[in-house]
Design an enzyme around this catalytic site. Structure first.
Site, PDB file in Angstrom:
ATOM      1  CG  HIS A 142      -2.023  -1.028   1.146  1.00 61.84           C
ATOM      2  ND1 HIS A 142      -1.768  -2.381   1.237  1.00 61.84           N
ATOM      3  CD2 HIS A 142      -3.359  -0.912   0.976  1.00 61.84           C
ATOM      4  CE1 HIS A 142      -2.911  -3.052   1.134  1.00 61.84           C
ATOM      5  NE2 HIS A 142      -3.883  -2.183   0.976  1.00 61.84           N
ATOM      6  CG  ASN A 143       5.543   2.692   0.671  1.00 59.31           C
ATOM      7  OD1 ASN A 143       5.682   3.523  -0.235  1.00 59.31           O
ATOM      8  ND2 ASN A 143       6.343   2.628   1.708  1.00 59.31           N
ATOM      9  N   PRO A 144       3.043   3.836  -1.878  1.00 62.24           N
ATOM     10  CG  PRO A 144       1.872   5.858  -1.989  1.00 62.24           C
ATOM     11  CD  PRO A 144       2.371   4.829  -1.027  1.00 62.24           C
ATOM     12  N   GLY A 145       5.603   4.683  -2.749  1.00 58.94           N
ATOM     13  CA  GLY A 145       7.028   4.761  -3.093  1.00 58.94           C
ATOM     14  C   GLY A 145       7.553   3.396  -3.518  1.00 58.94           C
ATOM     15  CE  LYS A 146       7.105  -1.169   0.783  1.00 59.02           C
ATOM     16  NZ  LYS A 146       7.270  -2.068   1.918  1.00 59.02           N
TER      17      LYS A 146
ATOM     18  CG  ASP B 277       8.760  -6.826   5.649  1.00 59.63           C
ATOM     19  OD1 ASP B 277       7.875  -5.946   5.724  1.00 59.63           O
ATOM     20  OD2 ASP B 277       9.474  -7.133   6.609  1.00 59.63           O
ATOM     21  CB  SER B 278      12.209  -3.342   2.383  1.00 62.17           C
ATOM     22  OG  SER B 278      11.173  -2.382   2.344  1.00 62.17           O
TER      23      SER B 278
ATOM     24  N   GLY C 156      11.185   7.253   2.973  1.00 64.01           N
ATOM     25  CA  GLY C 156      11.671   6.569   4.168  1.00 64.01           C
ATOM     26  C   GLY C 156      12.997   7.143   4.662  1.00 64.01           C
TER      27      GLY C 156
ATOM     28  NE  ARG D  20      12.173  -0.957  -3.183  1.00 63.39           N
ATOM     29  CZ  ARG D  20      12.221  -0.822  -1.867  1.00 63.39           C
ATOM     30  NH1 ARG D  20      11.756  -1.755  -1.086  1.00 63.39           N
ATOM     31  NH2 ARG D  20      12.749   0.265  -1.334  1.00 63.39           N
TER      32      ARG D  20
HETATM   33  P1  IMP Z   1       7.505  -2.341   5.090  1.00 62.23           P
HETATM   34  O1  IMP Z   1       8.363  -3.152   4.161  1.00 62.23           O
HETATM   35  O2  IMP Z   1       6.272  -1.844   4.470  1.00 62.23           O
HETATM   36  O3  IMP Z   1       7.319  -3.005   6.404  1.00 62.23           O
HETATM   37  O4  IMP Z   1       8.289  -1.002   5.420  1.00 62.23           O
HETATM   38  C1  IMP Z   1       9.641  -0.882   5.283  1.00 62.23           C
HETATM   39  C2  IMP Z   1      10.107   0.503   5.676  1.00 62.23           C
HETATM   40  O5  IMP Z   1      11.525   0.484   5.553  1.00 62.23           O
HETATM   41  C3  IMP Z   1       9.636   1.592   4.737  1.00 62.23           C
HETATM   42  O6  IMP Z   1       8.479   2.215   5.162  1.00 62.23           O
HETATM   43  C4  IMP Z   1      10.823   2.552   4.759  1.00 62.23           C
HETATM   44  O7  IMP Z   1      10.749   3.394   5.818  1.00 62.23           O
HETATM   45  C5  IMP Z   1      12.008   1.653   4.993  1.00 62.23           C
HETATM   46  N1  IMP Z   1      12.629   1.395   3.698  1.00 62.23           N
HETATM   47  C6  IMP Z   1      12.576   0.271   2.969  1.00 62.23           C
HETATM   48  N2  IMP Z   1      13.213   0.433   1.790  1.00 62.23           N
HETATM   49  C7  IMP Z   1      13.660   1.697   1.794  1.00 62.23           C
HETATM   50  C8  IMP Z   1      14.383   2.465   0.848  1.00 62.23           C
HETATM   51  O8  IMP Z   1      14.719   2.057  -0.273  1.00 62.23           O
HETATM   52  N3  IMP Z   1      14.649   3.717   1.217  1.00 62.23           N
HETATM   53  C9  IMP Z   1      14.286   4.254   2.405  1.00 62.23           C
HETATM   54  N4  IMP Z   1      13.610   3.595   3.304  1.00 62.23           N
HETATM   55  C10 IMP Z   1      13.294   2.310   3.015  1.00 62.23           C
END
Ligand code: IMP
Length: 199
Positions: free
Chosen positions: A16-20, A75-76, A159, A187
């Site tokens: 649900h994260n537009p950046g990802k 998941d990151s 992030g 990623r």
């Molecule tokens: P989730 O994978 O949705 O649980 O969230 C992972 C969180 O890790 C994100 O909301 C970011 O804050 C952080 N994160 C993951 N990848 C990146 C990246 O490429 N840049 C900056 N923050 C990241």
């Protein structure tokens, strides 16, 4: 059964994260017909596992079961060496209910300062999982190492990007051209493995 993803497969991207979602779409290079969990109105499951791979699998399985489509989930997060790998799987949660990553970056800075450590090394991890509605799944993990610096610099990423500089670089991920980040990121590295496994 050999697990393969054919070009043009309709894939639900369980974020649900537009950046990802933007980064994943760029990395997938138009190979698949993508629809997001948000667009399908799927619930976001609670991330109850203790590892990036566990949470990626949990999200992919939930989306595959709810949609009947092959699902891709990630998941990151950021792991800081001196903080024993924190915030790690709690990276999103450190931003609080307002999802303000300046709050999260400030917590990292404050915790490092309290330790009085000179170790500013950190890494990003990305686990990617693909799950089929009938049960099988594949999960891979990619990582990029770097250093943290404060105050945050750059407004191009999301992030923790403004405090993370990959090893060998001098720009933070927040300052970097998005295409350059996308080519080297955790990623991209996870996706390269997924490609080897599935395409
Ligand atoms: P989730 O994978 O949705 O649980 O969230 C992972 C969180 O890790 C994100 O909301 C970011 O804050 C952080 N994160 C993951 N990848 C990146 C990246 O490429 N840049 C900056 N923050 C990241």
């Amino acid at each position: 059964m050999a697990l393969k993803l054919d070009p043009g497969t309709r894939l639900v991207v369980a974020t649900h994260n537009p950046g990802k979602a933007r980064e994943l779409a760029e990395i997938l290079e138009g190979r698949f017909e993508l629809v997001t969990a948000g667009e399908l109105g799927l619930d976001e499951p609670e991330e109850t596992e203790a590892s990036f791979t566990g949470n990626a699998l949990l999200k992919a399985r939930a989306a595959a079961q709810a949609s009947g489509l092959v699902a891709l989930a990630d998941d990151s997060g950021l792991s800081v060496t001196a903080l024993g790998g924190a915030p790690g799987i709690y990276s999103a949660r450190w931003a609080g209910p307002g999802k303000d990553f300046y709050v999260a970056m400030d917590r990292v800075r404050t915790e490092l300062k309290a330790l009085g450590t000179a170790d500013n090394s950190a890494w990003f991890t990305c686990a990617l999982a693909v799950a089929w509605p009938d049960g099988p799944a594949v999960v891979v993990e990619g990582r990029i190492d770097g250093t943290l610096s404060f105050p945050p610099r750059g407004d191009r990423g999301f992030g923790y990007d403004p405090v993370f500089t990959p090893l060998g670089g001098d720009q933070t991920f927040g300052e970097m051209e998005p295409a350059i980040k996308d080519a080297m990121s955790h990623r991209a590295r996870a996706f390269a493995q997924l490609k080897d496994a599935l395409l």
